[in-house]
Design a protein around this motif. Structure first.
Motif, mmCIF file in Angstrom:
data_model
loop_
_atom_site.group_PDB
_atom_site.id
_atom_site.type_symbol
_atom_site.label_atom_id
_atom_site.label_comp_id
_atom_site.label_asym_id
_atom_site.label_seq_id
_atom_site.Cartn_x
_atom_site.Cartn_y
_atom_site.Cartn_z
ATOM 1 N N GLY A 1 2.287 1.002 8.095
ATOM 2 C CA GLY A 1 1.086 0.875 7.279
ATOM 3 C C GLY A 1 -0.187 0.609 8.044
ATOM 4 O O GLY A 1 -1.200 0.233 7.440
ATOM 5 N N GLU A 2 -0.177 0.791 9.375
ATOM 6 C CA GLU A 2 -1.416 0.627 10.128
ATOM 7 C C GLU A 2 -2.371 1.782 9.825
ATOM 8 O O GLU A 2 -1.963 2.847 9.361
ATOM 9 N N VAL A 3 -3.641 1.567 10.125
ATOM 10 C CA VAL A 3 -4.646 2.610 9.906
ATOM 11 C C VAL A 3 -4.296 3.839 10.750
ATOM 12 O O VAL A 3 -4.050 3.727 11.949
ATOM 13 N N PRO A 4 -4.271 5.029 10.148
ATOM 14 C CA PRO A 4 -4.001 6.248 10.915
ATOM 15 C C PRO A 4 -5.072 6.488 11.968
ATOM 16 O O PRO A 4 -6.212 6.024 11.838
ATOM 17 N N THR A 5 -4.716 7.254 13.007
ATOM 18 C CA THR A 5 -5.678 7.545 14.076
ATOM 19 C C THR A 5 -5.740 9.042 14.406
ATOM 20 O O THR A 5 -6.394 9.432 15.368
ATOM 21 N N ARG A 6 -5.077 9.886 13.616
ATOM 22 C CA ARG A 6 -4.985 11.306 13.951
ATOM 23 C C ARG A 6 -6.354 11.986 13.992
ATOM 24 O O ARG A 6 -6.627 12.808 14.877
ATOM 25 N N ASP A 7 -7.221 11.680 13.043
ATOM 26 C CA ASP A 7 -8.555 12.288 13.033
ATOM 27 C C ASP A 7 -9.355 11.889 14.273
ATOM 28 O O ASP A 7 -10.136 12.682 14.799
ATOM 29 N N ILE A 8 -9.172 10.663 14.711
ATOM 30 C CA ILE A 8 -9.855 10.209 15.929
ATOM 31 C C ILE A 8 -9.337 10.997 17.129
ATOM 32 O O ILE A 8 -10.113 11.443 17.987
ATOM 33 N N LEU A 9 -8.017 11.170 17.201
ATOM 34 C CA LEU A 9 -7.428 11.946 18.290
ATOM 35 C C LEU A 9 -7.999 13.360 18.333
ATOM 36 O O LEU A 9 -8.441 13.838 19.394
ATOM 37 N N ILE A 10 -8.007 14.020 17.191
ATOM 38 C CA ILE A 10 -8.499 15.402 17.129
ATOM 39 C C ILE A 10 -9.967 15.475 17.553
ATOM 40 O O ILE A 10 -10.356 16.334 18.353
ATOM 41 N N ALA A 11 -10.776 14.556 17.047
ATOM 42 C CA ALA A 11 -12.209 14.549 17.386
ATOM 43 C C ALA A 11 -12.414 14.268 18.869
ATOM 44 O O ALA A 11 -13.235 14.920 19.535
ATOM 45 N N ALA A 12 -11.675 13.300 19.404
ATOM 46 C CA ALA A 12 -11.851 12.923 20.811
ATOM 47 C C ALA A 12 -11.455 14.055 21.748
ATOM 48 O O ALA A 12 -12.117 14.292 22.770
ATOM 49 N N GLY B 1 -11.311 -2.959 16.513
ATOM 50 C CA GLY B 1 -10.151 -3.106 15.638
ATOM 51 C C GLY B 1 -10.299 -2.241 14.398
ATOM 52 O O GLY B 1 -11.381 -2.191 13.807
ATOM 53 N N LEU B 2 -9.233 -1.540 14.037
ATOM 54 C CA LEU B 2 -9.227 -0.741 12.808
ATOM 55 C C LEU B 2 -8.386 -1.466 11.764
ATOM 56 O O LEU B 2 -7.273 -1.913 12.054
ATOM 57 N N ALA B 3 -8.901 -1.545 10.542
ATOM 58 C CA ALA B 3 -8.194 -2.289 9.500
ATOM 59 C C ALA B 3 -8.581 -1.776 8.125
ATOM 60 O O ALA B 3 -9.623 -1.131 7.953
ATOM 61 N N MET C 1 0.842 -1.200 0.000
ATOM 62 C CA MET C 1 0.000 0.000 0.000
ATOM 63 C C MET C 1 0.875 1.248 0.000
ATOM 64 O O MET C 1 1.822 1.361 0.775
ATOM 65 N N THR C 2 0.551 2.191 -0.868
ATOM 66 C CA THR C 2 1.302 3.446 -0.931
ATOM 67 C C THR C 2 0.857 4.374 0.204
ATOM 68 O O THR C 2 -0.254 4.236 0.725
ATOM 69 N N PRO C 3 1.706 5.335 0.605
ATOM 70 C CA PRO C 3 1.313 6.289 1.642
ATOM 71 C C PRO C 3 0.020 7.032 1.295
ATOM 72 O O PRO C 3 -0.820 7.262 2.179
ATOM 73 N N LEU D 1 -12.725 2.342 26.124
ATOM 74 C CA LEU D 1 -12.668 1.851 24.744
ATOM 75 C C LEU D 1 -11.227 1.739 24.265
ATOM 76 O O LEU D 1 -10.475 2.711 24.294
ATOM 77 N N PHE D 2 -10.854 0.556 23.841
ATOM 78 C CA PHE D 2 -9.540 0.314 23.260
ATOM 79 C C PHE D 2 -9.663 0.280 21.738
ATOM 80 O O PHE D 2 -10.443 -0.515 21.193
ATOM 81 N N VAL D 3 -8.922 1.142 21.062
ATOM 82 C CA VAL D 3 -8.857 1.126 19.605
ATOM 83 C C VAL D 3 -7.587 0.345 19.261
ATOM 84 O O VAL D 3 -6.477 0.752 19.624
ATOM 85 N N VAL D 4 -7.761 -0.777 18.571
ATOM 86 C CA VAL D 4 -6.691 -1.777 18.493
ATOM 87 C C VAL D 4 -6.205 -1.975 17.053
ATOM 88 O O VAL D 4 -7.013 -2.180 16.147
ATOM 89 N N PRO D 5 -4.884 -1.940 16.852
ATOM 90 C CA PRO D 5 -4.344 -2.250 15.526
ATOM 91 C C PRO D 5 -4.213 -3.771 15.354
ATOM 92 O O PRO D 5 -4.383 -4.529 16.321
ATOM 93 N N GLY D 6 -3.900 -4.198 14.174
ATOM 94 C CA GLY D 6 -3.677 -5.625 13.931
ATOM 95 C C GLY D 6 -3.214 -5.858 12.511
ATOM 96 O O GLY D 6 -3.370 -4.999 11.647
ATOM 97 N N LEU D 7 -2.648 -7.019 12.289
ATOM 98 C CA LEU D 7 -2.259 -7.397 10.926
ATOM 99 C C LEU D 7 -3.453 -7.925 10.151
ATOM 100 O O LEU D 7 -3.570 -7.708 8.950
ATOM 101 N N GLY D 8 -4.329 -8.635 10.852
ATOM 102 C CA GLY D 8 -5.492 -9.209 10.175
ATOM 103 C C GLY D 8 -6.655 -9.373 11.135
ATOM 104 O O GLY D 8 -6.469 -9.457 12.353
#
Length: 208
Positions: free
Chosen positions: A64-75, A166-168, A28-30, A129-136
């Motif tokens: 390459g994990e899902v970004p979370t910056r927008d969630i941070l700003i909103a929260a 989980g965010l994916a 996946m490209t940036p 609430l835990f927002v969790v990364p993962g490979l799959g």
């Protein structure tokens, strides 16, 4: 077949999947990560889990994990307590510190952004609430991590009223994941194109 043999077979299948899913993520490209990531975060922010949570644990994305910056700003705008894990781990359970602005995140021991030492520590059992990364992930909430087991141990140590999402990216969804008794399932899995019902427990975060 003995329990040990079953666990060894599951571990071997997991490693094969980790290799495959890591390769997908590297492809996946940036720009694609950013574009899809905006959609994942928007979909997450529309969930009742987010709206009802008072204390949210986020992660700083790597590899390459899902970004979370927008969630941070909103929260932060919604006056929620937002915390991030620290790289220094005592045992298997992650420690978390709260931040009040993105500027309080700095590269840590492993190069991953984390809160500075001046930030307040947040006990794991105080996180809603835990927002969790993962490979799959699977659509029914199973998760494949990088193999350290830190998130699984942390989620098991959390309050029974806590929930996990989980965010994916859609490429990370698989039909079947081998699991063991140590693995912890997600309540939701959110991608850029769908919100998958995992455990789907009600987001009731108040102590009873």
């Amino acid at each position: 077949m003995s329990e040990t043999v079953v666990e060894e077979a599951a571990a071997a299948r997991k490693q094969t999947l980790r290799d495959e899913l890591t390769a997908r993520r590297k492809a996946m490209t940036p720009d694609l990560i950013d574009t899809r990531g905006l959609k994942v975060q928007s979909r997450f922010l529309a969930t009742q889990y987010y709206h009802k949570a008072r204390t949210v644990a986020l992660y700083a994305p790597i590899r390459g994990e899902v970004p979370t910056r927008d969630i941070l700003i909103a929260a932060l705008q919604d006056e929620k307590i937002v915390c991030y894990p620290l790289s220094h781990v005592h045992g298997r359970i992650l420690s978390f510190r709260a931040i009040k602005s993105e500027a309080e995140l700095e590269p840590g021991r492993l190069g991953v952004r984390e809160p500075t030492n001046s930030s307040d520590l947040i006990a794991v059992d105080q996180i809603d609430l835990f927002v969790v990364p993962g490979l799959g992930f699977t659509r029914d909430g199973k998760r494949l991590g990088r193999g350290g087991g830190y998130y699984d141990a942390t989620l098991r140590a959390a309050s029974a009223r806590s929930r996990r999402v989980g965010l994916a990216f859609s490429d990370q969804l698989v039909e079947i994941l081998p699991t063991t008794g140590d693995d912890v399932d997600m309540d939701l899995v959110v991608t850029e194109s769908e919100t998958c019902r995992g455990l789907f427990r009600e987001p009731e975060f108040l102590d009873t």
